[in-house]
Scaffold this motif. Structure first.
Motif, mmCIF file in Angstrom:
data_model
loop_
_atom_site.group_PDB
_atom_site.id
_atom_site.type_symbol
_atom_site.label_atom_id
_atom_site.label_comp_id
_atom_site.label_asym_id
_atom_site.label_seq_id
_atom_site.Cartn_x
_atom_site.Cartn_y
_atom_site.Cartn_z
ATOM 1 N N GLY A 56 0.813 -1.212 0.000
ATOM 2 C CA GLY A 56 0.000 0.000 0.000
ATOM 3 C C GLY A 56 0.846 1.261 0.000
ATOM 4 O O GLY A 56 0.534 2.235 -0.700
ATOM 5 N N SER A 57 1.923 1.252 0.780
ATOM 6 C CA SER A 57 2.816 2.418 0.829
ATOM 7 C C SER A 57 3.455 2.670 -0.528
ATOM 8 O O SER A 57 3.597 3.819 -0.960
ATOM 9 C CB SER A 57 3.904 2.200 1.890
ATOM 10 N N TRP A 58 3.837 1.594 -1.198
ATOM 11 C CA TRP A 58 4.439 1.747 -2.523
ATOM 12 C C TRP A 58 3.419 2.311 -3.507
ATOM 13 O O TRP A 58 3.738 3.218 -4.295
ATOM 14 C CB TRP A 58 4.955 0.398 -3.026
ATOM 15 N N LEU A 59 2.190 1.796 -3.453
ATOM 16 C CA LEU A 59 1.149 2.284 -4.358
ATOM 17 C C LEU A 59 0.874 3.771 -4.128
ATOM 18 O O LEU A 59 0.738 4.544 -5.085
ATOM 19 C CB LEU A 59 -0.141 1.481 -4.151
ATOM 20 N N VAL A 60 0.796 4.172 -2.858
ATOM 21 C CA VAL A 60 0.523 5.575 -2.540
ATOM 22 C C VAL A 60 1.668 6.472 -3.004
ATOM 23 O O VAL A 60 1.450 7.578 -3.514
ATOM 24 C CB VAL A 60 0.286 5.746 -1.026
ATOM 25 N N SER A 61 2.907 5.992 -2.843
ATOM 26 C CA SER A 61 4.060 6.802 -3.254
ATOM 27 C C SER A 61 4.161 6.924 -4.770
ATOM 28 O O SER A 61 4.633 7.936 -5.290
ATOM 29 C CB SER A 61 5.355 6.194 -2.696
ATOM 30 N N GLU A 62 3.704 5.898 -5.483
ATOM 31 C CA GLU A 62 3.780 5.913 -6.944
ATOM 32 C C GLU A 62 2.544 6.533 -7.587
ATOM 33 O O GLU A 62 2.631 7.161 -8.639
ATOM 34 C CB GLU A 62 3.961 4.479 -7.468
ATOM 35 N N PHE A 63 1.395 6.328 -6.967
ATOM 36 C CA PHE A 63 0.129 6.813 -7.534
ATOM 37 C C PHE A 63 -0.654 7.516 -6.424
ATOM 38 O O PHE A 63 -1.479 6.896 -5.748
ATOM 39 C CB PHE A 63 -0.694 5.651 -8.101
ATOM 40 N N SER A 64 -0.397 8.788 -6.242
ATOM 41 C CA SER A 64 -1.017 9.518 -5.133
ATOM 42 C C SER A 64 -2.539 9.551 -5.232
ATOM 43 O O SER A 64 -3.235 9.651 -4.216
ATOM 44 C CB SER A 64 -0.474 10.949 -5.076
ATOM 45 N N TRP A 65 -3.061 9.427 -6.462
ATOM 46 C CA TRP A 65 -4.513 9.466 -6.637
ATOM 47 C C TRP A 65 -5.212 8.273 -5.993
ATOM 48 O O TRP A 65 -6.434 8.282 -5.801
ATOM 49 C CB TRP A 65 -4.878 9.518 -8.126
ATOM 50 N N ILE A 66 -4.437 7.251 -5.640
ATOM 51 C CA ILE A 66 -5.066 6.068 -5.053
ATOM 52 C C ILE A 66 -5.666 6.378 -3.682
ATOM 53 O O ILE A 66 -6.549 5.662 -3.201
ATOM 54 C CB ILE A 66 -4.048 4.906 -4.958
ATOM 55 N N LEU A 67 -5.203 7.472 -3.062
ATOM 56 C CA LEU A 67 -5.789 7.879 -1.782
ATOM 57 C C LEU A 67 -7.273 8.206 -1.942
ATOM 58 O O LEU A 67 -8.068 7.993 -1.016
ATOM 59 C CB LEU A 67 -5.041 9.081 -1.210
ATOM 60 N N TYR A 68 -7.648 8.727 -3.112
ATOM 61 C CA TYR A 68 -9.062 9.020 -3.353
ATOM 62 C C TYR A 68 -9.872 7.724 -3.444
ATOM 63 O O TYR A 68 -11.018 7.663 -2.986
ATOM 64 C CB TYR A 68 -9.223 9.832 -4.636
#
Length: 322
Positions: free
Chosen positions: A134-146
Motif C-alpha cells: 500500500g505504501s508503494w502504491l501511494v508513493s507511486e500513484f497519489s490518486w489512489i488515496l481518493y
C-alpha cells in the motif's frame, strides 16, 4: 519512492520489541499449554500491550525530537497514536467475528488460545506485506488515496445500514470449498491441526478455523490499513501503529468474549469513524485536517459510542428486571 522517518535504528528497535514480546508470549503459552486465559490474565496482558505501545510512541517521539525537532516529533507521534487508536477500535469487530467462528465450530476456550497465537502471527506477516504494498502504491500513484477514501466512505455507510448476518457460517462458499478440498476429520483432536489415520494425513476442524481467522483478518485489514493512510503515508508509522494494535488482539478477545453482546452500538461508532476518514481522504486537497484534530474526532466518536452503549445496556437491564 517511499518517504519515511524510520531510520535503521527505529526499524531495528521495533523489530526487537516485537520479536521479544512474541517470544515471551509464546513461551508462556507453551508453559500453560491448553489452559484458558482468564479474564484477569487477559486484562493484564491487554494493559501490558497498550502500555508497551504508548512507551514505544514516547521513545519514538524522544528520538524524533532529538533528530528533527519538537514540531516533527509531535506530528509523527500524534500520527502513530491516531493510527493505533483507529486500528484498535476497528479490531474489536474482528474479535466479534472470531467469537462467532469459535462458537460455530464448537472450539472450547482451552483450544482457542492456540488458534489465536498462530492467527496473530499470520496477521503480522500478511499485514506487513499489505502495508508495504500500500505504501508503494501511494508513493507511486497519489490518486489512489481518493480510491481509499471512496472505499472507506462506502464501507462506513454499508456498516451503518447493514443488518446482522444471521446466515450459518457453514453455508458460506469458502467453508464449503475448503471442506470439499481438504481431507478433514469431523471432530477436533485436542490442539492438533493435523492427525494421521490409516496412514493418511487429515486436517482437523481447527485448521478450518485458523484459515477463517486469517481470512477475516485480511478482510478487516482492507478497511483498517487504508484508514491509517488517511492519517499518514509514512510506512514506518503505518506498520508500527498497526502491528502494535493487533499484537494485543488475543488478549482483547478473551477480555471481550463474555461481554460481546453488550457492545451492540459499537458498529455504528466504527461506521462514523470510517465515514469521517473516508471524507477526509476525499477532501484532502480542499480541507486540511491536522492529525491532532483527527485524533480528537476519532477519540470523541469512540467515547460517545461507549456512552450511548452504556445507556442502551442500562435500559435493557432495567427492562429485564421489570
Amino acid at each position: 519512492m517511499m518517504n519515511s522517518v524510520g531510520s535503521p535504528l527505529l526499524w531495528g528497535s521495533f523489530a526487537v520489541v516485537v520479536v521479544v514480546m512474541l517470544a515471551v508470549d509464546m513461551l508462556l503459552q507453551g508453559r500453560k499449554g491448553a489452559q484458558t486465559m482468564t479474564m484477569k490474565s487477559a486484562a493484564l496482558w491487554s494493559l501490558l500491550w497498550v502500555s508497551l505501545s504508548l512507551l514505544f510512541n514516547f521513545a519514538f517521539w524522544w528520538y524524533l525530537n532529538g533528530e528533527f525537532g519538537r514540531e516533527v516529533a509531535d506530528k509523527q507521534a500524534l500520527a502513530f497514536l491516531t493510527g493505533y487508536l483507529i486500528e484498535k477500535a476497528l479490531a474489536v469487530d474482528n474479535v466479534f467475528v472470531w467469537l462467532m467462528l469459535f462458537s460455530y465450530f464448537s472450539v472450547p476456550a482451552s483450544l482457542q488460545r492456540r488458534v489465536l497465537v498462530y492467527g496473530v502471527l499470520g496477521a503480522i506477516v500478511l499485514r506487513t506485506g499489505m502495508i508495504f504494498a500500500g505504501s508503494w502504491l501511494v508513493s507511486e500513484f497519489s490518486w489512489i488515496l481518493y480510491l481509499f477514501g471512496a472505499f472507506l466512505l462506502f464501507t462506513g455507510i454499508k456498516m451503518a445500514i447493514a443488518k446482522e448476518d444471521d446466515g450459518a457460517i457453514g453455508d458460506k462458499p469458502i467453508i464449503r470449498w475448503l471442506r470439499g478440498h481438504l481431507r478433514m476429520t469431523d471432530e477436533l483432536s485436542g490442539e492438533k491441526f493435523f492427525v494421521r489415520r490409516n496412514g493418511l494425513l487429515f486436517a482437523t476442524p481447527l485448521v478450518l478455523v485458523l484459515i477463517m481467522v486469517e481470512l477475516s483478518d485480511v478482510i478487516f485489514a482492507v478497511d483498517s490499513i487504508p484508514a491509517i493512510f488517511a492519517v499518514t503515508t509514512d510506512p514506518f508509522i503505518v506498520l508500527t501503529s498497526n502491528l502494535f494494535a493487533i499484537l494485543g488482539l488475543r488478549a482483547m478477545y478473551f477480555l471481550l468474549a463474555n461481554v460481546a453482546e453488550r457492545f451492540s452500538m459499537l458498529k455504528y461508532g466504527l461506521a462514523v469513524i470510517l465515514i469521517f476518514i473516508g471524507a477526509k481522504m476525499l477532501l484532502l486537497d480542499l480541507v486540511h485536517i491536522p492529525v491532532g484534530i483527527s485524533l480528537g474526532v476519532v477519540a470523541s466518536i469512540l467515547a460517545l459510542t461507549l456512552i450511548i452503549n452504556a445507556w442502551v445496556n442500562h435500559r435493557k437491564d432495567k427492562l429485564r428486571q421489570s
